[in-house]
Enzyme design. Sequence first.
Site, short mmCIF file in Angstrom:
data_model
loop_
_atom_site.label_atom_id
_atom_site.label_comp_id
_atom_site.label_asym_id
_atom_site.label_seq_id
_atom_site.Cartn_x
_atom_site.Cartn_y
_atom_site.Cartn_z
CE1 TYR A 115 10.04 6.89 12.32
CE2 TYR A 115 11.22 8.22 10.71
CZ TYR A 115 10.81 6.99 11.19
OH TYR A 115 11.20 5.85 10.51
CG HIS A 168 6.14 3.89 8.56
ND1 HIS A 168 6.15 4.99 9.38
CD2 HIS A 168 7.16 3.11 8.98
CE1 HIS A 168 7.15 4.89 10.25
NE2 HIS A 168 7.76 3.74 10.02
#
Length: 335
Positions: A56, A142
């Site tokens: 992010y 992830h």
Amino acid sequence: MRTTTLGGSTVEVSELALGCAGIGNLFHPVTDEAAHATVDAAWDAGIRTFDTAPHYGLGLSERRLGAALRNRPRDTYTLSTKVGRLLEPRPEGGRGDDLAQGFAVPATHRRVWDFSADGVLRSLEASLDRLGLDRVDIALLHDPDDHAEQALTEAYPALERLRAEGVVKAIGIGVNQCALPARFLRETDIDVVLLAGRYTLLDQEGLAEVLPEAAARGRSVIVGGVFNSGLLTNPKPGAMYDYAPTPPHVLDRALRMKAVADRHGVPLRAAALRFPLGHPAVASVLSGARSPEEVRDTVDQMRRTVPAALWDELRAEELLPPHVPVPAAAPQSWG
């Protein structure tokens, strides 16, 4: 705000969690001040669970979240981050931006997929450095979609060792598909699945395997992407659905759902937020925000009463399958 313990761990998560991709400049820039105020607003509303990742904003989300939480008592909140993408500096110094990956930040680093045991350790060490904190509570694999075998045979055992050593308290996988987390639930001892976009008013794919597997094994699911890229906040032509233009038949269904919600005096986004909590395996709903106003709106919607008659009408209109569980009419233990 009600809390739930994840799986067989000791980790407590709040019923509503803050997703921190937005404060990593997801799609649009956010100032440091706005990012800090967003986390403060979540805290003031009783949110005590925060989710971030190196992906992010090339670490920007982690840096901002850590700064915003640094003066909070560490034992009073739960923080999750992710492994699988290492950030390596670009030798040319980062010309251009990262918008191709969805983030309005300079392209100072490149992401390198790495689900090796060493990659897990390096990723967590780098995350702690960016966060400026001494630990994270939850570590998630992830998006290992294209790296499933390495994630299962190398990354997962490394996370399991870290949990056994007390370095992290809970481990799991964060994905937007169902086949792989179902496999992890069957073949490993993960505590939690973060499932994005696959258990929503528009898409209950997670009900086929992931949620039943989690419930049967005493594991937990955190549901993200409840608005399916924003479609369920305001369905209209041109809206996005799962990061792509909305197919006409999906838009029609969303508009019909909105009409039902309107008839019951409930914003569609309120029904979308509360819907996943009808399943006993769901411990928390993860919703992103990039401003205090967005946080407050989300909390307001989560606090709304969604009458049983609304779910009944969705079923009667064949917009919600009859076997899908729905939540109680009113939220519990909200301050």
